[in-house]
Scaffold this active site. Sequence first.
Site, short mmCIF file in Angstrom:
data_model
loop_
_atom_site.label_atom_id
_atom_site.label_comp_id
_atom_site.label_asym_id
_atom_site.label_seq_id
_atom_site.Cartn_x
_atom_site.Cartn_y
_atom_site.Cartn_z
N ASP A 109 6.65 21.74 -26.40
CA ASP A 109 6.59 20.39 -25.83
C ASP A 109 7.62 20.32 -24.72
N GLU A 111 11.76 13.18 -0.11
CA GLU A 111 10.69 12.53 -0.85
C GLU A 111 9.31 13.05 -0.43
N HIS A 152 13.03 11.78 3.53
CA HIS A 152 12.41 13.04 3.92
C HIS A 152 12.22 13.99 2.74
N SER A 175 -1.38 27.31 -5.30
CA SER A 175 -1.02 28.71 -5.54
C SER A 175 -1.54 29.22 -6.87
N TYR A 198 8.58 15.92 0.65
CA TYR A 198 8.37 17.26 0.08
C TYR A 198 8.22 17.18 -1.43
N SER A 201 13.05 6.39 -13.90
CA SER A 201 11.99 7.16 -14.53
C SER A 201 11.91 8.56 -13.93
N SER A 202 11.98 8.63 -12.61
CA SER A 202 11.88 9.94 -11.95
C SER A 202 13.06 10.83 -12.32
N HIS A 218 14.79 12.86 11.90
CA HIS A 218 13.61 12.95 12.77
C HIS A 218 12.74 11.71 12.64
N HIS A 219 13.05 10.87 11.68
CA HIS A 219 12.35 9.58 11.60
C HIS A 219 13.04 8.54 12.47
N TRP A 270 7.15 0.06 3.77
CA TRP A 270 7.58 0.76 2.54
C TRP A 270 8.98 1.29 2.71
N HIS A 327 0.85 -1.20 0.00
CA HIS A 327 0.00 0.00 0.00
C HIS A 327 0.88 1.25 0.00
N THR A 357 6.86 27.01 5.67
CA THR A 357 5.54 26.48 5.33
C THR A 357 4.47 27.43 5.83
N ARG A 359 1.70 1.05 14.79
CA ARG A 359 1.37 0.87 13.38
C ARG A 359 1.89 -0.47 12.89
N LYS A 384 3.84 30.17 3.48
CA LYS A 384 2.96 29.80 2.36
C LYS A 384 1.50 29.90 2.79
C1 HEA Z 1 0.81 8.37 -0.57
C2 HEA Z 1 -0.38 8.35 -0.40
C3 HEA Z 1 -1.28 7.49 0.43
C4 HEA Z 1 -2.63 7.46 0.24
C5 HEA Z 1 -3.42 8.22 -0.82
C6 HEA Z 1 -3.15 6.56 1.22
C7 HEA Z 1 -4.50 6.28 1.33
C8 HEA Z 1 -5.05 5.51 2.34
N1 HEA Z 1 -4.38 4.87 3.35
FE1 HEA Z 1 -2.37 4.81 3.58
N2 HEA Z 1 -0.35 4.73 3.79
C9 HEA Z 1 0.57 5.40 3.04
C10 HEA Z 1 0.30 6.30 2.02
C11 HEA Z 1 -0.98 6.58 1.52
N3 HEA Z 1 -2.14 6.05 1.99
C12 HEA Z 1 1.90 5.05 3.46
C13 HEA Z 1 3.20 5.58 2.89
C14 HEA Z 1 1.75 4.14 4.51
C15 HEA Z 1 2.86 3.48 5.34
C16 HEA Z 1 3.11 2.09 4.86
C17 HEA Z 1 4.03 1.39 5.80
O1 HEA Z 1 3.79 1.38 7.01
O2 HEA Z 1 5.02 0.84 5.30
C18 HEA Z 1 0.33 3.97 4.70
C19 HEA Z 1 -0.23 3.16 5.68
C20 HEA Z 1 -1.59 3.06 5.95
C21 HEA Z 1 -2.15 2.42 7.08
C22 HEA Z 1 -1.37 1.77 8.21
C23 HEA Z 1 -1.16 0.35 7.94
C24 HEA Z 1 -0.36 -0.31 9.00
O3 HEA Z 1 0.38 0.38 9.72
O4 HEA Z 1 -0.47 -1.52 9.10
C25 HEA Z 1 -3.51 2.50 6.97
C26 HEA Z 1 -4.48 1.96 7.95
O5 HEA Z 1 -5.56 2.31 8.01
C27 HEA Z 1 -3.79 3.23 5.76
C28 HEA Z 1 -5.05 3.52 5.28
C29 HEA Z 1 -5.29 4.27 4.14
C30 HEA Z 1 -6.62 4.51 3.62
C31 HEA Z 1 -7.89 3.99 4.22
C32 HEA Z 1 -6.46 5.28 2.51
C33 HEA Z 1 -7.58 5.80 1.62
O6 HEA Z 1 -7.35 7.14 1.31
C34 HEA Z 1 -7.70 4.98 0.40
C35 HEA Z 1 -8.91 5.34 -0.36
C36 HEA Z 1 -9.36 4.19 -1.19
C37 HEA Z 1 -9.42 4.20 -2.51
C38 HEA Z 1 -9.03 5.39 -3.28
C39 HEA Z 1 -9.83 2.98 -3.26
C40 HEA Z 1 -11.08 3.15 -4.02
C41 HEA Z 1 -11.38 1.89 -4.73
C42 HEA Z 1 -12.41 1.08 -4.43
C43 HEA Z 1 -13.37 1.36 -3.38
C44 HEA Z 1 -12.57 -0.18 -5.14
C45 HEA Z 1 -12.75 0.07 -6.56
C46 HEA Z 1 -12.62 -1.20 -7.23
C47 HEA Z 1 -12.27 -1.34 -8.49
C48 HEA Z 1 -11.88 -0.19 -9.34
C49 HEA Z 1 -12.27 -2.69 -9.07
N4 HEA Z 1 -2.60 3.56 5.16
C1 HEA Z 2 3.45 15.21 1.97
C2 HEA Z 2 4.12 14.62 2.87
C3 HEA Z 2 4.59 15.18 4.16
C4 HEA Z 2 4.72 16.48 4.61
C5 HEA Z 2 4.44 17.75 3.87
C6 HEA Z 2 5.21 16.40 5.95
C7 HEA Z 2 5.51 17.52 6.72
C8 HEA Z 2 6.12 17.46 7.95
N1 HEA Z 2 6.43 16.33 8.66
FE1 HEA Z 2 6.01 14.42 8.11
N2 HEA Z 2 5.87 12.52 7.44
C9 HEA Z 2 5.41 12.12 6.22
C10 HEA Z 2 4.98 12.94 5.20
C11 HEA Z 2 4.99 14.33 5.26
N3 HEA Z 2 5.36 15.08 6.33
C12 HEA Z 2 5.43 10.69 6.12
C13 HEA Z 2 4.98 9.86 4.92
C14 HEA Z 2 5.90 10.22 7.34
C15 HEA Z 2 6.06 8.77 7.82
C16 HEA Z 2 7.02 7.94 7.10
C17 HEA Z 2 7.00 6.55 7.66
O1 HEA Z 2 7.56 6.36 8.76
O2 HEA Z 2 6.42 5.65 7.03
C18 HEA Z 2 6.20 11.40 8.14
C19 HEA Z 2 6.73 11.33 9.42
C20 HEA Z 2 7.18 12.44 10.11
C21 HEA Z 2 7.98 12.36 11.28
C22 HEA Z 2 8.49 11.07 11.95
C23 HEA Z 2 7.47 10.49 12.82
C24 HEA Z 2 7.89 9.18 13.36
O3 HEA Z 2 8.00 8.22 12.61
O4 HEA Z 2 8.13 9.14 14.56
C25 HEA Z 2 8.20 13.64 11.69
C26 HEA Z 2 9.01 14.02 12.87
O5 HEA Z 2 9.52 15.03 12.97
C27 HEA Z 2 7.55 14.51 10.73
C28 HEA Z 2 7.57 15.90 10.77
C29 HEA Z 2 7.04 16.73 9.79
C30 HEA Z 2 7.12 18.19 9.85
C31 HEA Z 2 7.69 19.03 10.93
C32 HEA Z 2 6.54 18.64 8.68
C33 HEA Z 2 6.43 20.09 8.26
O6 HEA Z 2 6.80 20.26 6.92
C34 HEA Z 2 5.03 20.63 8.46
C35 HEA Z 2 5.02 22.15 8.35
C36 HEA Z 2 3.66 22.74 8.35
C37 HEA Z 2 3.06 23.39 9.38
C38 HEA Z 2 3.72 23.53 10.70
C39 HEA Z 2 1.68 23.95 9.25
C40 HEA Z 2 1.56 25.32 8.65
C41 HEA Z 2 2.31 26.36 9.37
C42 HEA Z 2 1.76 27.45 9.96
C43 HEA Z 2 0.32 27.73 9.93
C44 HEA Z 2 2.71 28.43 10.57
C45 HEA Z 2 2.61 28.63 12.02
C46 HEA Z 2 2.94 27.44 12.79
C47 HEA Z 2 3.77 27.38 13.84
C48 HEA Z 2 4.74 28.42 14.21
C49 HEA Z 2 3.68 26.21 14.73
N4 HEA Z 2 6.93 13.75 9.78
CU LIG Z 3 10.42 13.48 7.40
#
Ligand code: HEA
Ligand code: HEA
Ligand SMILES: [Cu+2]
Lengths: 373, 531, 285
Positions: free
Chosen positions: B111, B260, B258, B273, B262, B174-175, B307-308, B147, B82, B333, B455, B336
């Site tokens: 293009d 990634e 990380h 925007s 962003y 590809s990326s 921080h992870h 993942w 997933h 952020t 999790r 923005k």
């Molecule tokens: C990047 C984007 C992304 C998105 C969009 C989502 C979308 C969703 N994710 Fe996420 N999720 C991750 C990224 C994302 N996730 C990542 C990175 C992890 C961590 C993995 C890891 O731990 O290694 C994670 C882990 C994660 C967990 C934790 C699993 C675990 O720790 O064991 C869960 C649990 O609820 C969850 C739930 C969901 C749900 C309910 C949605 C929903 O938004 C999904 C919505 C559903 C649909 C869009 C499907 C619609 C289709 C149908 C209803 C059927 C149609 C049928 C046909 C076409 C035949 N996700």
């Molecule tokens: C689109 C993806 C995305 C984005 C944008 C962010 C944004 C941020 N993330 Fe997140 N993060 C993930 C995707 C993302 N993260 C994923 C996928 C994981 C889990 C990976 C895994 O383990 O599987 C993760 C996990 C993760 C962790 C590790 C958690 C753990 O495993 O223990 C941490 C810890 O620092 C963190 C921090 C942050 C912070 C500080 C930001 C900041 O960029 C957020 C900044 C934004 C704001 C703060 C809000 C707006 C600001 C204001 C309104 C200004 C005023 C505010 C103040 C002065 C407070 N993230």
């Molecule tokens: Cu991070």
Amino acid sequence: ATEPVITGRPLEHQLNMQAPVTGIAAYIYSLHNWMMVVCLVIFIGVFGVMFYSVFKHRKSLGHKPATFHESTTVEIAWTIVPFLIVIGMALPATHAVVQMKDTSNPDLTIKVTGMQWKWGYDYLKGEGEGISFLSNLATPRTQVGEPGIAPTEKRTENYLLEVDNPVVVPVGKKVRLVLTANDVIHSWTIPAFAVKQDAIPGFVRDAWFKAEQVGTYRGNCVELCGKEHAFMPIVVKVVSAEDYTAWVNGEKTRMAALADDPNKVWTIDELKTKGDKVYAANCVACHQANGQGVPSAFASLVGSPVVTGPKAEQIAVLLNGKHSGKYPSAMPAWKQLSDSEIASVITYTRNSWTNKADENIVQPSEVLAARGK
Amino acid sequence: MTSSTIDHTHDHGHDHAHDHPVGARRWLFATNHKDIGTLYMWFAFIMLLSGGVLALMIRTELFQPGLQFFRPEFFNQLTTMHGIVMVFGAIMPAFVGFANWMIPLQIGASDMAFARMNNFSFWLLPPAAILLAASFFVPGGATAAGWTLYAPLSTQMGPGMDMAIFALHIMGASSIMGSINIIVTILNMRAPGLTLMKMPMFCWTWLITAYLLIAVMPVLAGAITMTLTDRHFGTSFFNAAGGGDPVMYQHIFWFFGHPEVYIMILPAFGIVSQIIPAFARKPLFGYASMVYATASIAILSFIVWAHHMFTTGMPVTSQLFFMYATMLIAVPTGVKVFNWVATMWKGSMTFETPMLFAVGFIFVFTMGGFTGLILAVTPIDIQVQDTYYVVAHFHYVLVAGSLFALFAGFYYWAPKWTGHMYPEGRGKTHFWLSLITFNVTFFPMHFLGLAGMPRRYADYAVQFTDFNQIVSIGAFGFGLSQVYFLFFVVLPTIRGGKPAEAKPWEGAEGLEWTVPSPAPFHTFETPPLVK
Amino acid sequence: MSSPHSAPYYFIPGPSRWPMAAGISMLVTMAGASGWVNGTAWGPGVCTAGIVAMLIVLYNWFGDAIGESESGKYGERIDLSYRWSMSWFIFSEVMFFGAFFGALFYARAISMPWLSDLDHKVIWPDYSGHWGNIGPAGTVEQFSTMGPFPIPTINTALLLTSGVTLTIAHHALRAGHRARTALFLFATILLGAIFMGFQAYEYHHAYSELNLKLTSGIYGSTFFMLTGFHGFHVTMGAIMLSVVLYRVLRGHFTPEHHFGFEGAAWYWHFVDVVWLGLYVVVYWL
Ligand code: HEA
Ligand code: HEA
Ligand SMILES: [Cu+2]
Ligand code: CUA
């Protein structure tokens, strides 16, 4: 006995962190609450403005667009103010980090070893030095069920949060944990103590806590470690100093009794009965209750040449583990088990299901002899 | 094919390549940025549904405690795949699809700079998807190491792990090619007069994203190559017995990981925007500071990775450094978010679907940002690391962030792509359904995580049951909302609907609105002059 | 604003089958590789077939591109595009090597001292870390490390010289001396080939005399992966230069218009610089 005020496990519908029982946990608890408040205030401020605008500055209300599109003063201000807020948050956090890292001068040192899928504990220093045991999930599989097989037993409130041998520590004493792992990374946590530390194979890390309330505190392995990741909980019993001493003495006698008399000769039935228990505690997760393993994941013991062939090889596999390459994961080494446990479980597998090995009995003395070879 | 023959013929056959290719050839051999963009988007949408189905399987198992449907080893495969499918299959390609369609139109280029390589970037994705899908059926099944593919658990996996590694290699290639294409297109093919600081914000965010990509995708490739050699060729990178270190994998992975995240949010910022000013009928507030903020986020993203890893047990100085650096990201952020709000302030707003999704994005993404900030605080992170609090955080920023921005962008630009207006009422329905079910799904996860639910768990303590049931119900609702989107919005809009004008949005700005809707196959063959 | 030259403002190629064919070749290659590393019988064959298919595709694809270039379709802008793209491609390669250099640094500066510190005596009582050891568990066979003399130093000289010869070739090309260009280009390739020969000899020496293998703990891992990937890049660079040499001989390049040459040259210099890093970090430190 009545439950203590703090249950040491999650409550139903709990919205915040578990109740803290260490100074650091309490500090973190309030730090988190305080940060939530700050974030909430900013949130309400920012979105108050936004929603005011959303409702008032609409075309449908005849609002004409302004033309301004920058203001250096404002932009600098909203860069600096958040910067200051962030510093305000980081300062108290720094204090906590420094404290959490100070593992010096412990009263008691316990080595924690993560294994697929149980915990091993060795009391290294302090009262109770020398105590050593494994800690397995105590929830019976009959409460868990299996795909397609409904659970046959009602789940209790400690479902998946109970172990056969909990860690016991004295209240109000600084306990230092040194953590490592045998196979993959695991992570040891007790939320009520605010301790969470990965156990990394080949490396040693440490953490500490000083529990301020008697009680039983529960946690789970929190680093993905393979299939039974959800089934290796952690339980710590915090007891009074007297109770602790009593426990240590009891443990010492138990271990003395357990220490096998290598000369004792067991009967096959004694071995099979004991082996059944050892199997259920340690082996069933992979090799399954029916001994047939899981296709392409875990080896079947039924009819396996190791189990039905010469016993020396099976003893070696249990002591040293094995990675044949046929299955993704390896058979771990079980040398932490006692001689009689290994002897009995081997005897058990050689006489169970359809297995009828020629060499059908293994004595603890044979295991002892094979150790270190 | 030797060049000398071509020398003589001076080739006129190729001049007709500018004709509109038809049939399968049009798609398979495409060199047109619009066609390739469309391919990318369909691929991403299919991956979103596939990844979504995996998520729904996860939620089905977690509806109750106990093991009802899947063995834990298979559950771990579901979680892992997933994550991989959503990140690498759905979100990233979707943004590349947007880049393909919109960047040339926005900068007045005919293009992408390298049209054939562009198609190669796309045609690497289906092979990767095939490898990933096939890995479920090999002995031992798909990789189940999360993942993040942490060592040494990754060493224990079967052949499915190798297939995932190779799939990631392919997607990385590809990326990288896609990013080079985007960088070169933006730097080299802007219409005369379109200086960098006049460029639409979407192009800016993508330019910076592309730099992030070429900087970190190779690092991921390095990390998983080491995993591969540790698995099969006896190296000891992540094995303490030979002097290596499992935590080293995490450092290398998160140096990629990380930035990634962003990579998945900066283009979303770009889309938002574009949309906010269009529907506020007011220019974007603080254009220059938007650019600087985006660049600051990108630069900071290289120094926050650990921080992870707060629970791996780093020295106290590292913990503090990474905590401070991470918290700093809140500042740009925030700039923005404030700029967006200031753009809306005293505007003349209307709330068509793109605007709804954009405003929804700001609102819900900020919640995810705040939880991120709370996670950045080391002691608090230690309490909630690897719990559902983290899962809540990243779905707030990824689903309500990246995915909502993609939806917003779809509604905004679909008229240009298809030549038809989408059904407005249904668009709004899609928005409200998504917003509500999204929060039903992911909000309770905060509580679960704070209370300590780990999790990647196939089974959990009974105390967590009620919230998990709400989450699962929400997840199905959210999934159904996306099915509604496909069948009641996307397909009808492609097939027909109210014809769209060249510039369907009163307040929209930019070169893309100067060409007819649908955009003709070839646009800006001679570049427009921008004053 | 259309270009006054015969070249279009920006030439966009028509539909091409090669990208998709390349994608399919990649699938075959990687599926084969997955089988190969898991010891299946079909793995090596399938993987090789995929690579061969890929090479065929690239041959045709580059053929098309060279043809377009030669027929005057590429204006200045495309030339600039190629320059940008080659630069950023090389940057991505730098990051790839960065991952391995980073691993080497981390293992030496962080993991090793850690493994041998006081706390770790609990699990590794008699380990004292120094670079080039067999690791704490005794699972690695004893081996000797590789020093900078004589081969790596000779190799450094070879590569540095090749950088010079390549630059001479470039100057000759710009001055319009085709024969001289070809000669020095050939010298560059030859130096690269000798480098690879020495490298092969060094590996042989490591395996047969030093007992230094890929499996020799973290030292062996980083040594062979870094030098191995570098060697692979030298080979790639040499192939690029060979194609360029062929094109020089066919007269494809003019003193003004020869990005094919320059791109390959940049790549070669990059490989050169990586080697200098290796020479210092892997052999000396
Ligand atoms: C990047 C984007 C992304 C998105 C969009 C989502 C979308 C969703 N994710 Fe996420 N999720 C991750 C990224 C994302 N996730 C990542 C990175 C992890 C961590 C993995 C890891 O731990 O290694 C994670 C882990 C994660 C967990 C934790 C699993 C675990 O720790 O064991 C869960 C649990 O609820 C969850 C739930 C969901 C749900 C309910 C949605 C929903 O938004 C999904 C919505 C559903 C649909 C869009 C499907 C619609 C289709 C149908 C209803 C059927 C149609 C049928 C046909 C076409 C035949 N996700
Ligand atoms: C689109 C993806 C995305 C984005 C944008 C962010 C944004 C941020 N993330 Fe997140 N993060 C993930 C995707 C993302 N993260 C994923 C996928 C994981 C889990 C990976 C895994 O383990 O599987 C993760 C996990 C993760 C962790 C590790 C958690 C753990 O495993 O223990 C941490 C810890 O620092 C963190 C921090 C942050 C912070 C500080 C930001 C900041 O960029 C957020 C900044 C934004 C704001 C703060 C809000 C707006 C600001 C204001 C309104 C200004 C005023 C505010 C103040 C002065 C407070 N993230
Ligand atoms: Cu991070
Ligand atoms: Cu042990 Cu998870």
